[in-house]
Design a protein around this motif. Structure first.
Motif, PDB file in Angstrom:
ATOM      1  N   ALA A  29      21.594   1.167 -16.801  1.00  0.00           N
ATOM      2  CA  ALA A  29      21.122   2.439 -17.352  1.00  0.00           C
ATOM      3  C   ALA A  29      22.295   3.277 -17.834  1.00  0.00           C
ATOM      4  O   ALA A  29      22.248   3.887 -18.915  1.00  0.00           O
ATOM      5  CB  ALA A  29      20.310   3.199 -16.303  1.00  0.00           C
ATOM      6  N   LEU A  30      23.362   3.310 -17.046  1.00  0.00           N
ATOM      7  CA  LEU A  30      24.570   4.027 -17.454  1.00  0.00           C
ATOM      8  C   LEU A  30      25.095   3.477 -18.774  1.00  0.00           C
ATOM      9  O   LEU A  30      25.409   4.233 -19.711  1.00  0.00           O
ATOM     10  CB  LEU A  30      25.637   3.895 -16.369  1.00  0.00           C
ATOM     11  CG  LEU A  30      27.018   4.455 -16.727  1.00  0.00           C
ATOM     12  CD1 LEU A  30      27.025   5.966 -16.588  1.00  0.00           C
ATOM     13  CD2 LEU A  30      28.096   3.826 -15.841  1.00  0.00           C
ATOM     14  N   GLY A  31      25.193   2.150 -18.857  1.00  0.00           N
ATOM     15  CA  GLY A  31      25.724   1.540 -20.064  1.00  0.00           C
ATOM     16  C   GLY A  31      24.871   1.798 -21.284  1.00  0.00           C
ATOM     17  O   GLY A  31      25.380   2.130 -22.360  1.00  0.00           O
ATOM     18  N   ARG A  32      23.573   1.662 -21.149  1.00  0.00           N
ATOM     19  CA  ARG A  32      22.686   1.883 -22.294  1.00  0.00           C
ATOM     20  C   ARG A  32      22.732   3.346 -22.732  1.00  0.00           C
ATOM     21  O   ARG A  32      22.750   3.643 -23.925  1.00  0.00           O
ATOM     22  CB  ARG A  32      21.248   1.502 -21.927  1.00  0.00           C
ATOM     23  CG  ARG A  32      21.007   0.017 -21.850  1.00  0.00           C
ATOM     24  CD  ARG A  32      21.261  -0.678 -23.190  1.00  0.00           C
ATOM     25  NE  ARG A  32      20.323  -0.256 -24.217  1.00  0.00           N
ATOM     26  CZ  ARG A  32      20.682   0.045 -25.469  1.00  0.00           C
ATOM     27  NH1 ARG A  32      21.941   0.010 -25.833  1.00  0.00           N
ATOM     28  NH2 ARG A  32      19.774   0.402 -26.355  1.00  0.00           N
ATOM     29  N   CYS A  33      22.756   4.273 -21.771  1.00  0.00           N
ATOM     30  CA  CYS A  33      22.818   5.692 -22.119  1.00  0.00           C
ATOM     31  C   CYS A  33      24.130   6.001 -22.840  1.00  0.00           C
ATOM     32  O   CYS A  33      24.147   6.733 -23.842  1.00  0.00           O
ATOM     33  CB  CYS A  33      22.683   6.535 -20.855  1.00  0.00           C
ATOM     34  SG  CYS A  33      22.489   8.304 -21.171  1.00  0.00           S
ATOM     35  N   PHE A  34      25.225   5.425 -22.370  1.00  0.00           N
ATOM     36  CA  PHE A  34      26.521   5.653 -23.013  1.00  0.00           C
ATOM     37  C   PHE A  34      26.527   5.096 -24.433  1.00  0.00           C
ATOM     38  O   PHE A  34      26.999   5.767 -25.364  1.00  0.00           O
ATOM     39  CB  PHE A  34      27.623   4.993 -22.183  1.00  0.00           C
ATOM     40  CG  PHE A  34      28.994   5.143 -22.782  1.00  0.00           C
ATOM     41  CD1 PHE A  34      29.743   6.276 -22.543  1.00  0.00           C
ATOM     42  CD2 PHE A  34      29.524   4.144 -23.588  1.00  0.00           C
ATOM     43  CE1 PHE A  34      31.002   6.422 -23.098  1.00  0.00           C
ATOM     44  CE2 PHE A  34      30.782   4.283 -24.151  1.00  0.00           C
ATOM     45  CZ  PHE A  34      31.526   5.425 -23.902  1.00  0.00           C
TER      46      PHE A  34
END
Length: 580
Positions: free
Chosen positions: A251-256
């Motif tokens: 989720a962190l990666g996709r949001c970034f």
């Protein structure tokens, strides 16, 4: 089992607290987490990958109880029709209530419908044959007879993406009765998203969220909105997921990626590139691969001397020579060919190509399988990964198979040492591959460091490749030479970097020739044994530290960027390694 709720627990764990998870759960800092759990969280994932992290946290005692609760909730949200996952969450809720009434009601409904699993010879025969179409028909018939057949509904959710036709299953799941209804809608929405019908996915996921306020549903809704071109609403959904699941690396990666607009970024490689491939007795697929390469947008690489493509015929007895001759006529000096009288195997073929003067003059060298179908902008996608991580050892991509497009065939892999007993002859490591066994609806479209990338399509800086000593011919004729090469890069402090924004299609099923009893099984087994015995436990541990240190720094930087340089759950992710 009776569950109680609602309300957030206010009892923080004894360790340092870094933010809150879902429903006010206080989360411990990464500093107090065992190394294995920290690494599982850095890799992220769903299904088995998430279960491994949950089980590590559950074994960690009271200090990690709140994180174990959050991971148990996430595991069930990702598979809300799973009886075992619901039971685990129910047990944790019964011990220390933390869930709101809507979630409690849904978990109770699932747990109440769990039935003892008895023998099912018909399903077992279908599963042994991998007859997914008949499996779907079988479970649809069971669900039509009994709308509360939880096992049938759960199996449908797992099997339907393998068939490519999910409409009938979506309708059946969306019609589940009573408190199961929002769960069925959530799964139906994910199936629609996986099938490429983002509009249907948004409608079902929004309807589910009104009664099932799950972060997993919101994550999928964000992906569906992005597929419809609704970038800002998609980013808003993903930001909320990161707030609710601060430990969720994907989720962190996709949001970034979305916040920094890296999902659509293409960049010119800082130098010329030569694409190399080798082929043995695969003329028809080689022809399709060359057609895809011929459509390459070369503006994403600086101009260099010809050729741009080099193909090696590895002693093929079929029509490979004629295919290469025809493409030489079409492409002229863009294509050079090498013909060998015998098959020297994949490692030697790679080394032969890398040693050609035309290839040595290039700034970058790409190796592709003879059945890898690249998109026209593949160099631009690699260029964006190089711009993001210019000092990587190798750059890899996401690979999809033609027979199972809803799933990832290969992506990023993460080294997991398994110390051997008394220097024994058993395996020295496993690979964490978070994309295995779960459908792909975009969650793996990230750029991040890892331990190994697929050799189906990977890119090297020429100077890094030249200094590596080549691919080890002990792994001839094929299998594991690319993984071995990545491990040797890690031993030099160079980490592979994966970009999920480049999706390459593998033009055949994988693994069918290397299973027990198949022609390639003996070779594959022997090469795997050689690979595990090539490195000692200390060397593997150092490689893993290098890779996870790079992954930790990447997560910390992304967390800070999304938090506006404020505190982030990932600030304490560092492993102290030396990888670049």
């Amino acid at each position: 089992m009776v569950l109680t709720g609602p309300g957030a627990r206010g009892d923080a764990p004894p360790g340092e607290v870094r933010g809150q998870g879902p429903w006010g759960l206080p989360l411990p800092s990464l500093r107090v987490l065992p190394a294995a759990l920290r690494r599982h969280l850095l890799v992220g994932g769903q299904g088995p990958a998430l279960a491994a992290a949950r089980d590590e946290a559950m074994a960690g005692g009271p200090e990690l109880a709140s994180l174990a609760d959050a991971l148990a909730l996430a595991g069930w949200e990702d598979a809300p029709l799973s009886g075992p996952d619901a039971r685990i969450l129910a047990a944790r809720q019964a011990a220390r209530p933390f869930l709101p009434p809507a979630i409690v009601q849904a978990v109770q409904a699932v747990v109440a419908l769990v039935r003892p699993a008895g023998p099912d010879p018909y399903f077992e025969r279908l599963a042994a044959r991998r007859d997914t179409v008949r499996m779907v028909r079988y479970f649809l018939a069971r669900l039509a007879k009994d709308p509360e057949d939880l096992a049938a509904a759960h199996h449908l959710a797992r099997v339907a993406p393998m068939t490519g036709e999910t409409g009938e299953v979506e309708a059946a799941l969306a019609a589940l009765p009573g408190p199961l209804a929002p769960l069925g809608l959530a799964v139906a929405g994910e199936l629609a998203l996986t099938a490429g019908r983002a509009g249907d996915a948004v409608a079902r996921l929004e309807q589910s969220l009104t009664r099932f306020p799950a972060s997993a549903v919101r994550f999928r809704l964000g992906q569906a909105r992005l597929a419809l071109g609704e970038r800002q609403p998609a980013l808003a959904e993903l930001r909320q997921v990161v707030a609710e699941r601060p430990w969720d690396a994907l989720a962190l990666g996709r949001c970034f990626e979305l916040a920094m607009a890296r999902d659509g970024l293409r960049a010119t490689l800082p130098g010329s590139v030569v694409a190399c491939l080798y082929s043995y007795r695969n003329a028809a697929r080689l022809d399709r691969t060359l057609a895809a390469l011929a459509a390459t947008d070369w503006r994403y690489a600086e101009a260099g001397a010809e050729p741009r493509l080099v193909a090696l015929d590895n002693g093929s007895p079929d029509g490979t020579g004629q295919v290469l001759a025809a493409w030489r006529e079409r492409l002229g000096t863009h294509l050079a060919t090498v013909t060998l009288p015998v098959n020297v195997g994949a490692p030697a073929a790679r080394n032969w190509l890398a040693g050609l003067p035309d290839v040595r003059r290039a700034a970058f060298v790409a190796f592709l399988d003879d059945d890898a179908l690249v998109p026209a902008d593949w160099l631009g996608r690699f260029g964006a990964a190089v711009a993001a991580s210019p000092a990587a050892g190798v750059y890899g991509c996401l690979v999809r198979g033609v027979t199972a497009p809803a799933f990832v065939q290969s992506a990023d892999a993460h080294l997991w040492p398994t110390p051997r007993r008394d220097g024994g002859m058993d395996r020295g490591f496993d690979l964490l591959r978070p994309w295995l066994a779960t459908p792909n609806w975009g969650q793996y479209a990230v750029i991040r460091p890892c331990s190994s990338v697929t050799g189906c399509c990977h890119l090297f800086a020429a100077e890094v490749l030249a200094a590596s000593g080549g691919f080890d011919i002990r792994f001839s004729p094929s299998q594991y030479d690319d993984l071995d090469h990545d491990l040797r890069l890690l031993a030099r402090g160079l980490t592979p970097v994966y970009t999920g924004h480049l999706a390459v299609v593998h033009d055949k099923a994988t693994g069918t020739a290397s299973g027990p009893g198949q022609p390639g099984y003996g070779t594959g087994f022997a090469n795997q044994f050689k690979l595990h015995q090539k490195y000692d436990d200390a060397g593997l541990a150092a490689m893993a530290e290098t890779a996870f240190a790079a992954l930790a720094r990447d997560a910390a930087a992304k967390g800070r960027a999304l938090a506006g340089d404020g505190p982030s759950f990932w600030d304490a992710a560092g492993e102290g390694g030396h990888g670049r």
